[in-house]
Write a protein that holds these residues in place. Structure first.
Motif, mmCIF file in Angstrom:
data_model
loop_
_atom_site.group_PDB
_atom_site.id
_atom_site.type_symbol
_atom_site.label_atom_id
_atom_site.label_comp_id
_atom_site.label_asym_id
_atom_site.label_seq_id
_atom_site.Cartn_x
_atom_site.Cartn_y
_atom_site.Cartn_z
ATOM 1 N N THR A 293 0.802 -1.226 0.000
ATOM 2 C CA THR A 293 0.000 0.000 0.000
ATOM 3 C C THR A 293 0.833 1.273 0.000
ATOM 4 O O THR A 293 0.317 2.334 -0.352
ATOM 5 C CB THR A 293 -0.928 0.023 1.222
ATOM 6 N N HIS A 294 2.098 1.207 0.380
ATOM 7 C CA HIS A 294 2.937 2.400 0.458
ATOM 8 C C HIS A 294 4.332 2.067 -0.051
ATOM 9 O O HIS A 294 4.894 1.029 0.314
ATOM 10 C CB HIS A 294 3.029 2.917 1.897
ATOM 11 N N VAL A 295 4.872 2.952 -0.889
ATOM 12 C CA VAL A 295 6.197 2.757 -1.469
ATOM 13 C C VAL A 295 7.029 4.018 -1.233
ATOM 14 O O VAL A 295 6.581 5.136 -1.521
ATOM 15 C CB VAL A 295 6.114 2.456 -2.982
ATOM 16 N N PHE A 296 8.243 3.831 -0.714
ATOM 17 C CA PHE A 296 9.160 4.926 -0.435
ATOM 18 C C PHE A 296 10.462 4.710 -1.195
ATOM 19 O O PHE A 296 10.852 3.570 -1.457
ATOM 20 C CB PHE A 296 9.486 5.000 1.060
ATOM 21 N N GLY A 297 11.137 5.799 -1.523
ATOM 22 C CA GLY A 297 12.477 5.696 -2.079
ATOM 23 C C GLY A 297 13.468 5.303 -0.998
ATOM 24 O O GLY A 297 13.211 5.471 0.200
ATOM 25 N N HIS A 298 14.637 4.790 -1.418
ATOM 26 C CA HIS A 298 15.608 4.316 -0.422
ATOM 27 C C HIS A 298 16.101 5.440 0.474
ATOM 28 O O HIS A 298 16.516 5.191 1.620
ATOM 29 C CB HIS A 298 16.785 3.611 -1.103
ATOM 30 N N ASP A 299 16.041 6.674 -0.020
ATOM 31 C CA ASP A 299 16.468 7.801 0.816
ATOM 32 C C ASP A 299 15.364 8.261 1.761
ATOM 33 O O ASP A 299 15.547 9.230 2.503
ATOM 34 C CB ASP A 299 16.930 8.961 -0.068
ATOM 35 N N GLU A 300 14.232 7.565 1.740
ATOM 36 C CA GLU A 300 13.116 7.889 2.622
ATOM 37 C C GLU A 300 12.888 6.789 3.660
ATOM 38 O O GLU A 300 11.784 6.615 4.173
ATOM 39 C CB GLU A 300 11.835 8.075 1.812
ATOM 40 N N ALA A 301 13.950 6.063 3.981
ATOM 41 C CA ALA A 301 13.815 4.953 4.920
ATOM 42 C C ALA A 301 13.274 5.411 6.265
ATOM 43 O O ALA A 301 12.475 4.708 6.897
ATOM 44 C CB ALA A 301 15.166 4.267 5.107
#
Length: 322
Positions: A293-301
């Motif tokens: 349901t939610h996807v973040f970039g690796h810099d948004e850990a």
């Protein structure tokens, strides 16, 4: 290469560390380039600062281990010393060092498998927890025609609900204090109980007890006892939730008098289970789209873990992508 590490409770730091080299890859291992990862509930105690028992988690204020605590990973094989994997393969599975939150990862090849390349990487991370759920269900009696209750309707609990329904469960009851009514039907839940497990057990009709109860919460001792109390005589409890303590109190009188079976255990045959997960998704193509349901970039850990750490009815699985 980039890497994240916990420097304090609830606080990641992104750092630059030396690239991993071919010489560091041991027999049976592969060197992966990070493509995507999933945030698991078992990662959260480390995020909150709890001292774990994994190698390298020895920082004074937090783990301070590069890439920790991610273990659900999708990656491209750069170097392989495993007979089943070749450079250029895209695989899914376990970051065996629980250090998957960095640009390159060395992992055991036995815990990795290829998958359908038409799956988006963010969705493919769901194959790893699905493999764990399928292995657990293999240990249970046949679920066809049975009433199955799942305590905990987070990302693992909802997968258990979906797999139980696909296995022919007559009825699936999902128990969680978070309101899951908007997502429950997509995962095969017939009866949604918005309550803590102790309140659910307190109000449970003696004639409506499930024959199988799956504990999918973990990280505290109470819910296992509630599962034992809830299950019907002659029934089975599977404890899946990760234990943070060595000893868990349960009523052995209830276990004995009701002829109950208690099962637990980690996932074995990982490559086989990942392949079965791929087949299950092919038969239920809507599952992973509903799941992630939610996807973040690796810099948004940091933001990804902060969302994972708080209850949210609309959140199921969180993925982190390159």
């Amino acid at each position: 290469m980039w890497a994240h590490r916990l420097i304090a409770p609830y606080e990641f730091e992104q750092v630059e560390v030396p690239d991993l080299t071919e010489q560091q890859v041991g027999d049976g291992q592969v060197l992966l380039r990070f493509v995507a990862a999933g945030v698991c509930g078992s990662d959260l105690p480390a995020f909150r600062g709890a001292q774990g028992r994994l190698p390298g988690d020895d920082g004074a204020g937090a783990a301070e281990k590069n890439g920790f605590p991610i273990h659900e990973i999708v990656g491209d094989v750069v170097v392989s010393r495993h007979p089943r994997h070749r450079a250029g393969d895209r695989v899914v599975g376990w970051a065996s060092g629980f250090d998957g939150l960095m640009e390159q990862v060395i992992s055991d090849g036995d815990g990795l498998a290829g998958y359908d390349p038409t799956l988006a990487p963010a969705e493919a991370v769901g194959l790893q927890p699905l493999a764990c759920v399928l292995y657990a269900v293999e240990q249970l009696p046949d679920l066809a025609g049975r009433h199955v209750a799942v305590i905990g309707q987070g990302s693992i609990g909802l997968l258990f609900s979906a797999v139980a329904k696909a296995a022919g469960a007559r009825r699936v009851t999902g128990v969680d204090s978070v309101d899951r009514r908007d997502v429950a039907a997509a995962f095969g839940v017939d009866t949604v109980v918005r309550a803590t497990s102790d309140r659910w057990v307190h109000h449970l009709d003696s004639g409506d007890r499930p024959e199988v109860v799956i504990e999918a919460v973990g990280h505290q001792v109470a819910t296992l006892g509630h599962a034992v109390e809830a299950v019907a005589p002659g029934g089975t409890v599977f404890y899946f939730g990760v234990p943070d303590d060595d000893s868990y109190p349960i009523s052995m009188r209830t276990m004995l008098r009701n002829n109950l079976t208690l099962i637990s255990g980690i996932t074995r045959d990982r490559a086989r289970m990942l392949e079965l997960a791929g087949k299950f998704v092919a038969e239920h193509p809507e599952l992973l789209g509903n799941y992630v349901t939610h996807v973040f970039g690796h810099d948004e850990a940091q933001a990804a873990f902060e969302l994972a750490a708080r209850p949210a009815p609309e959140r199921v699985k969180i993925a982190v992508v390159a």
